[in-house]
Design a protein around this motif. Structure first.
Motif, PDB file in Angstrom:
ATOM      1  N   TYR A 393      40.673   7.995 -36.510  1.00  0.00           N
ATOM      2  CA  TYR A 393      40.507   7.846 -35.065  1.00  0.00           C
ATOM      3  C   TYR A 393      41.502   8.729 -34.314  1.00  0.00           C
ATOM      4  CZ  TYR A 393      40.140   5.500 -30.512  1.00  0.00           C
ATOM      5  OH  TYR A 393      39.974   5.224 -29.178  1.00  0.00           O
ATOM      6  N   ILE A 394      42.743   8.755 -34.800  1.00  0.00           N
ATOM      7  CA  ILE A 394      43.770   9.585 -34.157  1.00  0.00           C
ATOM      8  C   ILE A 394      43.375  11.058 -34.226  1.00  0.00           C
ATOM      9  CG2 ILE A 394      46.157  10.382 -34.319  1.00  0.00           C
ATOM     10  CD1 ILE A 394      46.866   7.544 -35.312  1.00  0.00           C
ATOM     11  N   THR A 395      42.901  11.463 -35.402  1.00  0.00           N
ATOM     12  CA  THR A 395      42.583  12.879 -35.624  1.00  0.00           C
ATOM     13  C   THR A 395      41.291  13.301 -34.941  1.00  0.00           C
ATOM     14  OG1 THR A 395      43.697  12.805 -37.764  1.00  0.00           O
ATOM     15  CG2 THR A 395      42.170  14.627 -37.389  1.00  0.00           C
ATOM     16  N   SER A 396      40.251  12.508 -35.138  1.00  0.00           N
ATOM     17  CA  SER A 396      38.924  12.941 -34.695  1.00  0.00           C
ATOM     18  C   SER A 396      38.582  12.536 -33.265  1.00  0.00           C
ATOM     19  CB  SER A 396      37.854  12.390 -35.641  1.00  0.00           C
ATOM     20  OG  SER A 396      37.849  10.974 -35.606  1.00  0.00           O
ATOM     21  N   VAL A 397      39.311  11.572 -32.706  1.00  0.00           N
ATOM     22  CA  VAL A 397      39.003  11.110 -31.356  1.00  0.00           C
ATOM     23  C   VAL A 397      40.145  11.417 -30.383  1.00  0.00           C
ATOM     24  CG1 VAL A 397      38.415   9.132 -29.910  1.00  0.00           C
ATOM     25  CG2 VAL A 397      37.488   9.289 -32.223  1.00  0.00           C
ATOM     26  N   LEU A 398      41.321  10.869 -30.657  1.00  0.00           N
ATOM     27  CA  LEU A 398      42.412  10.990 -29.694  1.00  0.00           C
ATOM     28  C   LEU A 398      42.998  12.394 -29.625  1.00  0.00           C
ATOM     29  CD1 LEU A 398      44.295   7.604 -30.210  1.00  0.00           C
ATOM     30  CD2 LEU A 398      42.614   8.204 -28.469  1.00  0.00           C
ATOM     31  N   ARG A 399      43.074  13.092 -30.764  1.00  0.00           N
ATOM     32  CA  ARG A 399      43.664  14.436 -30.760  1.00  0.00           C
ATOM     33  C   ARG A 399      42.624  15.531 -30.581  1.00  0.00           C
ATOM     34  NH1 ARG A 399      48.908  14.134 -31.622  1.00  0.00           N
ATOM     35  NH2 ARG A 399      49.809  12.565 -33.027  1.00  0.00           N
TER      36      ARG A 399
END
Length: 412
Positions: A393-399
């Motif tokens: 989620y951090i890699t593919s959405v938030l960042r």
């Protein structure tokens, strides 16, 4: 006996006193009455203006009046769609000093119609089917709450238009009974009464020329049984899934949510040889989860957030050694819930860097993470752990450069 008001709100008797209680309802002057469509009733019923409210006033004996008043209050506490009880008036005497029947007062349901008014112009069969859907949903909600109606019919129901569909509200609770849980026989009795009553009402409409010629009154009465049983089965059936496919449970809960119901509790058990899991939901109306989450965890969330967090909490509780099967929200619930907050909820939220979660409240962020895990599990057709879901989620959405982080919830 002096005139007495038993009321839910101390303000109500003040404006109700203006009504002519010394006269039988049939003799009330027109200046007090409001012309609204009325259904068929075994009692005298009038709509009257009391202050800024329009009220329905029904004459009946004192014991059934008080009983129905209390039953309607119970339904209100349970969140069941029903008319709002205002007061019971006893001790009425006429101008000649003779006793008059007590009355039950309920608030008029704005925008609602009795079924006969809806058939003043011939309704299309598809519209009549939507009425059956609404009545089936109401009956299921009553039964889930442990309420046996005892006289389910179109005449005892009010209908409101609801974005292309209809919502049904109970009007007459005189024959109702409240239980902790209804037996199969009690439910079947209610359904059979509904079938007989509705077929009779449809035959009456057919005789008056108000029923579409393509509608069979007898078959239509039987339809309420079919629609009820289909909905009841979907809401209460036991599901058996392959071991390890816990995301199937969430899929089932999503279907229940789509039907307008929430899962308040659930039982999850492994088979003796460990190759299957059994899932039994306890379904309730919406509006229950926000308070329950706050009581168990101290987390203040919006209703949809609370529903999702409680589902995750209960799934997690079922994996703990000190979990009590069959009593997921019993004596150990608060201990387990606070452990879940400490060991699962807070670490998961804090795993997201502060600069990336600054615009989202914790409950909304955790909900987003659960959603992300769900979609990853569906794509992979196996359970994806929360830790892996957070990292993705951090890699593919938030960042993601074009990512738009959702706004914070408005919950206080």
């Amino acid at each position: 006996m002096a005139l007495q008001f038993s009321a839910t709100n101390p303000e109500h008797p003040a404006f109700l006193l203006e009504l002519p209680w010394h006269l039988p309802l049939e003799e009330w002057p027109e200046k007090h009455l409001v012309t609204l469509p009325r259904g068929i009733s075994r009692h005298v019923v009038r709509y009257a203006r009391a202050g800024s409210d329009v009220v329905a006033v029904k004459e009946l004996a004192e014991r059934p009046a008080v009983r129905e008043y209390e039953l309607l209050r119970t339904l209100a506490r349970l969140g069941i769609p029903a008319v709002d009880p205002l007061a019971v008036v006893t001790g009425r005497t006429g101008t000649d000093g003779g006793p008059l029947e007590p009355v039950l007062i309920t608030r008029h349901l704005n925008g609602s119609l009795p079924y006969r008014s809806m058939f003043e112009t011939t309704m299309r069969p598809s519209t009549v089917h939507r009425l059956m859907d609404a009545l089936a949903v109401l009956l299921v909600r009553l039964h889930l709450a442990g309420f046996a109606w005892g006289d389910c019919s179109l005449s005892n129901t009010l209908f409101r238009r609801d974005a292309g569909a209809y919502a049904a509200y109970l009007v007459d609770a005189e024959t109702g009974e409240v239980h902790n849980q209804l037996s199969t026989g009690q439910r079947e009795y209610d359904i059979d009464l509904a079938r007989v009553n509705i077929s009779g009402e449809m035959l009456d409409l057919e005789a008056s020329g108000a029923l579409h010629p393509s509608v069979d009154p007898i078959a239509f009465g039987a339809e309420i049984c079919q629609r009820y049983e289909e909905l009841w089965s979907e809401l209460t059936r036991t599901s058996v899934y392959p071991a390890g496919k816990y995301h199937y449970i969430e899929r089932r809960m999503r279907r229940l949510n789509d039907l307008g119901f929430d899962v308040a509790e659930m039982q999850i058990a492994n088979s003796p040889n460990g190759d299957t899991i059994t899932f039994v939901p306890k379904v309730v109306d919406a509006g229950h989860h926000q308070r329950q989450l706050l009581r168990l965890t101290g987390l203040d969330a919006e209703e949809n957030q609370a529903r999702r967090l409680l589902n995750d909490l209960e799934s997690w509780m079922a994996t703990q050694e000190d979990y009590a099967p069959g009593d997921p929200l019993g004596a150990r619930a608060e201990v387990l819930a606070h452990r879940w907050v400490r060991e699962v909820f807070r670490p998961t939220v804090r795993a997201v860097p502060q600069d990336l979660r600054s615009t989202m409240d914790p409950a909304e962020l955790y909900h987003e993470l659960l959603e992300h895990r769900w979609y990853m599990s569906e794509r992979a057709q196996l359970d994806i752990g929360l830790e892996a879901a957070v990292a993705d989620y951090i890699t593919s959405v938030l960042r993601r450069p074009e990512a738009e982080v959702p706004m914070a919830s408005d919950s206080p």
